[in-house]
Every structure is written in C-alpha cells, then in structure tokens.
Motif scaffolding. Structure first.
Motif, PDB file in Angstrom:
ATOM      1  N   GLU A  89       0.810  -1.211   0.000  1.00  0.00           N
ATOM      2  CA  GLU A  89       0.000   0.000   0.000  1.00  0.00           C
ATOM      3  C   GLU A  89       0.846   1.264   0.000  1.00  0.00           C
ATOM      4  O   GLU A  89       0.313   2.357  -0.116  1.00  0.00           O
ATOM      5  N   CYS A  90       2.139   1.140   0.164  1.00  0.00           N
ATOM      6  CA  CYS A  90       2.990   2.308   0.262  1.00  0.00           C
ATOM      7  C   CYS A  90       3.467   2.724  -1.122  1.00  0.00           C
ATOM      8  O   CYS A  90       4.295   2.059  -1.733  1.00  0.00           O
ATOM      9  N   LEU A  91       2.926   3.823  -1.597  1.00  0.00           N
ATOM     10  CA  LEU A  91       3.304   4.322  -2.922  1.00  0.00           C
ATOM     11  C   LEU A  91       4.332   5.440  -2.818  1.00  0.00           C
ATOM     12  O   LEU A  91       5.001   5.756  -3.787  1.00  0.00           O
ATOM     13  N   PRO A 134       7.720   7.356  -0.903  1.00  0.00           N
ATOM     14  CA  PRO A 134       8.963   6.885  -0.267  1.00  0.00           C
ATOM     15  C   PRO A 134       8.949   7.050   1.241  1.00  0.00           C
ATOM     16  O   PRO A 134       8.192   7.849   1.797  1.00  0.00           O
ATOM     17  N   HIS A 135       9.780   6.277   1.898  1.00  0.00           N
ATOM     18  CA  HIS A 135      10.037   6.422   3.327  1.00  0.00           C
ATOM     19  C   HIS A 135      11.427   7.023   3.481  1.00  0.00           C
ATOM     20  O   HIS A 135      12.306   6.732   2.674  1.00  0.00           O
ATOM     21  N   VAL A 136      11.632   7.831   4.499  1.00  0.00           N
ATOM     22  CA  VAL A 136      12.977   8.372   4.707  1.00  0.00           C
ATOM     23  C   VAL A 136      13.871   7.271   5.276  1.00  0.00           C
ATOM     24  O   VAL A 136      13.423   6.424   6.037  1.00  0.00           O
ATOM     25  N   THR A 193       6.595  12.119   1.703  1.00  0.00           N
ATOM     26  CA  THR A 193       6.914  10.755   2.118  1.00  0.00           C
ATOM     27  C   THR A 193       5.624  10.065   2.547  1.00  0.00           C
ATOM     28  O   THR A 193       4.571  10.699   2.657  1.00  0.00           O
ATOM     29  N   CYS A 194       5.726   8.775   2.793  1.00  0.00           N
ATOM     30  CA  CYS A 194       4.554   7.945   3.068  1.00  0.00           C
ATOM     31  C   CYS A 194       3.914   8.297   4.417  1.00  0.00           C
ATOM     32  O   CYS A 194       4.603   8.474   5.422  1.00  0.00           O
ATOM     33  N   TRP A 195       2.598   8.371   4.403  1.00  0.00           N
ATOM     34  CA  TRP A 195       1.848   8.701   5.619  1.00  0.00           C
ATOM     35  C   TRP A 195       1.720   7.517   6.567  1.00  0.00           C
ATOM     36  O   TRP A 195       1.098   7.627   7.624  1.00  0.00           O
ATOM     37  N   CYS A 196       2.281   6.385   6.240  1.00  0.00           N
ATOM     38  CA  CYS A 196       2.216   5.248   7.174  1.00  0.00           C
ATOM     39  C   CYS A 196       3.176   5.460   8.340  1.00  0.00           C
ATOM     40  O   CYS A 196       3.092   4.771   9.350  1.00  0.00           O
ATOM     41  N   ARG A 197       4.115   6.400   8.183  1.00  0.00           N
ATOM     42  CA  ARG A 197       5.059   6.687   9.260  1.00  0.00           C
ATOM     43  C   ARG A 197       4.509   7.821  10.132  1.00  0.00           C
ATOM     44  O   ARG A 197       3.790   8.686   9.642  1.00  0.00           O
TER      45      ARG A 197
HETATM   46 ZN    ZN Z   1       4.599   3.498   3.922  1.00  0.00          ZN
END
Ligand code: ZN
Length: 95
Positions: free
Chosen positions: A6-8, A10-12, A40-44
C-alpha cells in the motif's frame, strides 16, 4: 512488512551519523500559497513534504500524534537547493 503493497510514497532512510541538521521552525506564513510537490509515506508517524511556490521551496514536517498533528517547516531556499536537500532528507543525509 504487511503495509508494503500500500505504500506508494517513499520512506525516509535512517539518518546518517554525520547528517545535516535542518532548522525546524514554526510554519511561516509568507509562502502559504506554496503547493506540495513531493511527500513521504503517511504510514510513518513523521511525514515530510516538499513545498514549492514563487521560485522557492521548503520542507514541512508533520508529526502525527494522538493529540493532533505537530507541524514544522524549514526556511525556504531556491527550488534547486531545496530539491537537493529533499534528496538528502530521503537518503538520510539530512534530517
Ligand atoms: Zn509506507
């Protein structure tokens, strides 16, 4: 990691030991009309966004807390410099 599909965005990367320390300030109203061009990705819990407007750019950092979001921003730079800093941020060379 179950969220991977689901992560489109980037993550740092983990910050490097000698990374550049950015100066995080309360949001400054002068560039309010700037628009977000990368993020960056909002999952973080901590999300970074690159904002550009009027030939300048800055990075916004949003820390998602249970009690609300804490928003801070860097100073603005010429767009090319800001993009270099954005790249450094993603790769762990700046934070
Ligand atoms: Zn993510």
């Amino acid at each position: 990691m179950t969220l991977l599909d689901e992560c489109l965005s980037p993550h740092v990367a983990m910050p490097q030991r000698d990374h550049i320390r950015l100066d995080w300030q309360q949001p400054y109203p002068a560039l309010e009309r700037a628009r977000s061009v990368a993020w960056t990705c909002w999952c973080r819990a901590t999300v970074y966004e690159l904002y550009e407007g009027a030939g300048r750019a800055f990075v916004r950092r949003t820390i998602q807390l249970d009690s609300g979001h804490q928003v801070q921003e860097t100073f603005s730079w010429p767009i090319n410099e800001a993009r270099a800093i954005w790249t450094a941020l993603l790769s762990g060379r700046a934070r």
